[in-house]
Design a protein around this motif. Structure first.
Motif, PDB file in Angstrom:
ATOM      1  N   MET A   1      -6.046  -3.243   0.800  1.00 56.27           N
ATOM      2  CA  MET A   1      -4.645  -3.389   0.398  1.00 56.27           C
ATOM      3  C   MET A   1      -4.028  -2.023   0.114  1.00 56.27           C
ATOM      4  O   MET A   1      -4.731  -1.038  -0.067  1.00 56.27           O
ATOM      5  CB  MET A   1      -4.531  -4.282  -0.847  1.00 56.27           C
ATOM      6  N   THR A   2      -2.718  -2.012   0.069  1.00 55.96           N
ATOM      7  CA  THR A   2      -1.974  -0.842  -0.385  1.00 55.96           C
ATOM      8  C   THR A   2      -0.727  -1.309  -1.107  1.00 55.96           C
ATOM      9  O   THR A   2      -0.150  -2.346  -0.764  1.00 55.96           O
ATOM     10  CB  THR A   2      -1.601   0.107   0.775  1.00 55.96           C
ATOM     11  N   GLN A   3      -0.357  -0.557  -2.110  1.00 60.10           N
ATOM     12  CA  GLN A   3       0.908  -0.826  -2.794  1.00 60.10           C
ATOM     13  C   GLN A   3       1.449   0.499  -3.299  1.00 60.10           C
ATOM     14  O   GLN A   3       0.683   1.419  -3.588  1.00 60.10           O
ATOM     15  CB  GLN A   3       0.732  -1.800  -3.956  1.00 60.10           C
ATOM     16  N   GLY A   4       2.766   0.598  -3.374  1.00 60.73           N
ATOM     17  CA  GLY A   4       3.341   1.860  -3.818  1.00 60.73           C
ATOM     18  C   GLY A   4       4.842   1.845  -3.814  1.00 60.73           C
ATOM     19  O   GLY A   4       5.473   0.790  -3.815  1.00 60.73           O
ATOM     20  N   THR A   5       5.404   3.063  -3.777  1.00 57.92           N
ATOM     21  CA  THR A   5       6.843   3.242  -3.895  1.00 57.92           C
ATOM     22  C   THR A   5       7.308   4.319  -2.927  1.00 57.92           C
ATOM     23  O   THR A   5       6.611   5.312  -2.715  1.00 57.92           O
ATOM     24  CB  THR A   5       7.214   3.647  -5.344  1.00 57.92           C
TER      25      THR A   5
END
Length: 199
Positions: free
Chosen positions: A58-62
């Motif tokens: 997974m990846t998550q960010g801004t």
């Protein structure tokens, strides 16, 4: 004579205390002038996982967009990545045409002191005029289809426009994909993907 020395000591103490208070006050003023998100004109969050597979990638960010009025000067992508130990597809970011990667900072794979994060990041440029993507940045992707053991880390990608004057009215999307799969003898990378519209 003793009274005079007492007055001198008191005077020196008052001067020293006044000087310390002046320094503390000037430092406080400097801190109060610090600007947070000075020229940030848009903030976009994203999250993607390899839900179509059994992988825990997974990846998550801004995405932070920096500019003034209707002109974009800089884009910063800050992403946490987690790659499954059996995943050879990793995480990839697609950068649109007319934008260049000015720097990449990576800590993937964290907590593995013998490994060098720079060896787990690769960039590919697209020479085709038909594609809307200019550059692909891969983290933990192994093109020999052999998983590298996975891990976690943080990626910071800085983007600059090829020419000044990129406006917010222009269509701009960042592509992201994760995961891999061996399906009916075919190896597929990027099993799950999303396009994040910035403007």
């Amino acid at each position: 004579m003793r009274k005079k020395s007492k007055y001198l000591i008191l005077l020196f103490m008052f001067i020293a205390i006044g000087f310390v208070l002046f320094l503390l006050n000037s430092q406080k003023n400097d801190a109060s002038q610090l600007v947070v998100n000075g020229n940030i004109i848009q903030v976009k969050n994203f999250e993607l996982d390899a839900k179509s597979t059994n992988l825990k990638t997974m990846t998550q960010g801004t995405i932070f967009v920096d500019g003034e009025k209707e002109q974009i000067d800089h884009i910063k992508i800050v992403a946490h990545v987690e790659i499954d130990p059996t995943d050879w597809g990793g995480v990839a970011f697609y950068i649109p045409d007319q934008w260049s990667v000015s720097s990449i900072t990576s800590s993937y794979p964290e907590h593995q002191s013998k490994l060098k994060p720079a060896e787990y990041v690769s960039t590919w440029k697209n020479s085709s005029d038909d594609s809307s993507w200019r550059t692909m940045i891969e983290i933990g992707r192994e093109r020999d289809l052999t998983a590298n053991g996975g891990g976690t880390g943080t990626i910071v990608i800085d983007l600059s426009p090829d020419q000044k004057g990129v406006t917010t009215s222009e269509s701009l999307k960042i592509g992201i994909e994760v995961g891999s799969e061996d399906k009916n003898g075919k190896q597929i990378m990027g099993t799950d993907s999303v396009e994040v519209p910035v403007f």
